[in-house]
Design an enzyme around this catalytic site. Structure first.
Site, PDB file in Angstrom:
ATOM      1  CB  THR A  57      65.172  33.037  85.110  1.00  0.00           C
ATOM      2  OG1 THR A  57      66.373  32.763  85.204  1.00  0.00           O
ATOM      3  CG2 THR A  57      65.379  33.072  83.092  1.00  0.00           C
ATOM      4  CG  ASP A  58      63.335  32.647  91.296  1.00  0.00           C
ATOM      5  OD1 ASP A  58      64.541  33.189  91.427  1.00  0.00           O
ATOM      6  OD2 ASP A  58      62.225  32.649  92.176  1.00  0.00           O
ATOM      7  CB  CYS A  59      68.373  31.759  91.059  1.00  0.00           C
ATOM      8  SG  CYS A  59      68.740  33.723  91.655  1.00  0.00           S
ATOM      9  CB  ALA A  71      63.675  29.283  86.945  1.00  0.00           C
TER      10      ALA A  71
END
Length: 718
Positions: free
Chosen positions: A267-269, A271
């Site tokens: 995941t993006d941080c 997210a």
């Protein structure tokens, strides 16, 4: 006596078993064993709590198994970022402007060498910290669809084909060429349809139809998946109302099932926090954790999975088998990197401090920087004849700026060469050279260096943007638009400064613009005899600029984005449709077209082998072009092949499908061979939800930019 003999035999057997055990580590630590067998062994050895603890980016140690901690959060956009000393290469948009895929691969290869060296040094000191690992959350292959996006500088531009070619080469350089092993692990981000606005990135919903999704936004991702990129990062936003990190359309239907991606999905941080806090698509953290695991997420760049997966299991939403399935991909990546091996890597263990920011890497950074710079205007003043000019002024807000060299997501080097320093060194002690900042970003009343400019033979004014004015939300803290740009204009103070320089005298003025995106060059072009776009060129930017200005290198950078005349020519920023966006669909007049760039020399093209008249669906269009240097300097040329399509609704106006950068000696000739598989001409059929090759007449165009075709031939696709 008999008892003694038994004791001796027992002791011998015990020592043999002990010795055998010492020589034979656990299966998961054996690099000679198949990776999947090692993964299965470790999954059977770990407890459920230990497995869940390894689902987050900050993975703790498992002391009983002698598994050290590992922090996955790591960046290497254009050199190792945020991890101390490292070579700083040109920002990604500048690297793309080289139109040189082999160069991109070599740059990435040296980055991975530095990563191995820094990792070895850290581990020797028992340090397992952020930004010192062997995986990288790079490259950013989102399409730079709108020049307002602050993070566009991190991308490879507006074209899907160029993005795939340059980023694909970069990934190869990072990951290495040894099957089953990774030098470092690359990650393609942000999946998908993610390119601003920055202020809304945690909550926006990109509405897009299948045609634009497939042909534009997913094209490079598919190419990198085919090229075995190790990891994919899902984005903050929603696409057609589905959160990117839990939506089954992107993650299951396309990525896992259709494309057969078997690597790691991160995941993006934070997210996952966005999904319940901002999108409000799923009500609770536990339900988000369950949805992410079910959708195929393997690693969380935050802590929801570590904190809430056990709760989801207890509520019956997940099983132990789901956790095993989620963790397996991350374990495979760590094993391919050698992080579980019983002994240090023999292949990469020798890299040490002398492999970081050494002279070869600095030389490569200089080559990449000068190949990236784009000559936009030249009234004949360049290259400067050193014996003709006895004095020089270097001025402008960015002339001595480190920010203007580094771009965002950068490392730190002790070899940063500012534009002023590079020009001073190249000019040598025999030239009277002065420096004056001249202007800043905001003051429109006070300027310096005007008198000095009047008294010098030539002035180099370095102006433009920095990553403080355009970049990521929060990082570009001088941006009035949350990291984005609200205008194409350069700071008004810089435009007025250039005007005052021009009004003061008629001596040569060379304007150098730093930026990671399209800007309005027309506002300052009348006041300059030459204009060079330097991007954010990295640690050797000053030396690279001097090489070009003093004629040691003929510029050949090409624009990977369209420079528009006005934002009024574009749709609303939040509109993700490709209609009237980028050179592929834009029908207006550009200030500078995609692929544009001037040279100190001239080139003529001729068919060596023209395309055939007809092709079938399984054929490849192969052409050869003779490129002759008809000017007075050695120089590089970027040969670009564009396809014009039959008159079918929503076809691109034109589309890059092959390119090659080639060096041609003065008076010499090189033959450039280009290939375009006919399958590359397929377009998405909205009715059949599938790729379709439209029969008809196409045109193969060979040109010097998207707006300057030199050779063209019609071909029929049957």
């Amino acid at each position: 006596m008999l008892r003694k003999q038994y004791l001796v035999i027992y002791a011998a057997v015990f020592l043999f078993v002990l010795k055998a055990g010492a020589q034979q580590p656990a299966l998961f630590k054996r690099p000679d064993a198949p990776v999947q067998e090692r993964v299965n062994d470790l999954l059977h050895t770990l407890t459920l709590a230990e497995k869940i603890s390894m689902l987050g980016y900050n993975t703790p140690s498992i002391d009983r198994l002698q598994i050290p901690a590992y922090n996955w959060w790591n960046e290497a956009l254009h050199g190792i970022a945020r991890g101390g000393e490292a070579t700083v290469y040109p920002q990604a948009i500048g690297l793309s402007a080289t139109f040189n895929a082999p160069l991109a691969k070599e740059v990435a290869n040296t980055i991975s060498t530095e990563a191995r060296a820094k990792y070895n040094l850290a581990v020797q000191q028992h340090r397992h910290v952020q930004y010192m690992g062997l995986n990288f959350w790079t490259p950013n292959i989102n399409i730079f669809r709108d020049p307002r996006w602050g993070r566009g500088q991190e991308t490879y531009g507006e074209d899907p084909y160029l993005t795939a070619a340059m980023a694909g080469a970069f990934v190869q350089g990072l990951q290495g060429d040894i099957p089953g092993q990774l030098k470092t692990a690359a990650c393609a981000k942000h999946f998908a349809v993610h390119s601003g606005p920055e202020a809304d990135r945690h909550s926006f919903n990109a509405i897009i139809d299948e045609k634009d999704l497939r042909e534009t936004y997913l094209y490079a991702f598919k190419k990198l998946v085919d090229g075995k990129v190790e990891s994919i990062m899902c984005a903050y936003n929603r696409v057609n109302s589905q959160p990117c990190c839990t939506g089954n359309t992107l993650l299951q239907d396309i990525l896992r099932h259709e494309w057969k991606f078997g690597g790691q999905l991160v995941t993006d941080c934070w997210a996952l926090d966005d999904i319940w806090l901002r999108h409000k698509a799923i009500p609770t953290r536990e339900e988000v954790a369950a949805a992410a695991i079910k959708a195929g997420v393997n690693l969380d760049c935050a802590n929801i999975l570590q904190d809430d997966v056990m709760k989801a299991i207890q509520k019956g939403w997940l099983t132990n088998a789901d956790v095993d399935s989620a963790l397996a991909a991350s374990l495979r990546t760590r094993m391919k990197l050698g992080l579980f091996d019983a002994a240090p890597s023999a292949l990469y263990g020798q890299f040490g401090a002398d492999s970081v920011n050494n002279s070869w890497h600095a030389q490569l950074a200089r080559q990449a920087a000068r190949e990236s710079m784009v000559l936009l205007k030249n009234d004949g003043i360049l290259p400067l004849k050193a014996d003709k000019y006895t004095s020089m002024l270097v001025a402008g807000s960015n002339s001595a700026s480190l920010e203007a060299l580094m771009g965002n997501y950068h490392g730190v080097s002790g070899n940063m060469v500012t534009f002023a320093a590079g020009l001073a060194k190249a000019a040598g002690p025999g030239m009277a050279m002065q420096y004056d900042q001249g202007c800043d970003f905001t003051d429109t009343l006070h300027f310096g260096g005007i008198w000095a400019s009047q008294n010098c033979d030539v002035t180099v004014a370095v102006i433009g943007l920095t990553p403080l004015l355009e970049g990521e939300e929060g990082d570009a803290f001088l941006s009035a638009s949350g990291g984005d740009k609200s205008t194409l204009s350069l700071p008004r103070s810089q435009v007025l400064f250039m005007k005052k320089l021009r009004e003061a005298h008629k001596k040569p003025i060379i304007a150098v613009i730093t930026a990671g995106s399209a800007v309005d060059v027309s506002a300052i072009a009348p006041y300059a005899d030459a204009v060079i776009l330097a991007w954010y060129p990295g640690e050797q930017g000053g030396n690279a600029l001097a090489d070009i200005i003093f004629g040691k290198y003929s510029p050949a950078g090409r624009l990977p984005v369209t420079f528009y005349q006005s934002l009024q020519d574009l749709p609303d920023y939040k509109d993700y449709s490709m209609k009237n966006r980028t050179y592929r669909y834009f029908k207006g007049k550009a200030e500078y077209p995609f692929g544009y760039g001037l040279s100190y020399t001239t080139f003529d093209y001729a068919w060596q082998q023209a395309p055939a008249k007809e092709y079938g669906s399984k054929d490849t269009i192969r052409v050869s072009v003779a490129v002759k240097n008809t000017g007075t300097y050695d120089g590089d040329e970027v040969v670009q092949a564009y396809i014009s399509y039959p008159d079918v609704e929503r076809m691109p106006v034109k589309e890059l499908k092959a390119f090659k950068r080639v060096m041609v000696k003065q008076g010499g000739q090189e033959v450039v061979q280009l290939e375009i598989p006919v399958t590359e001409l397929q377009k998405w059929d909205l009715q059949k939800h599938a790729w379709k090759l439209y029969k008809g007449t196409y045109k193969v165009n060979i040109g010097k930019s998207s707006d300057n075709f030199v050779l063209s031939e019609n071909v029929k696709i049957k």
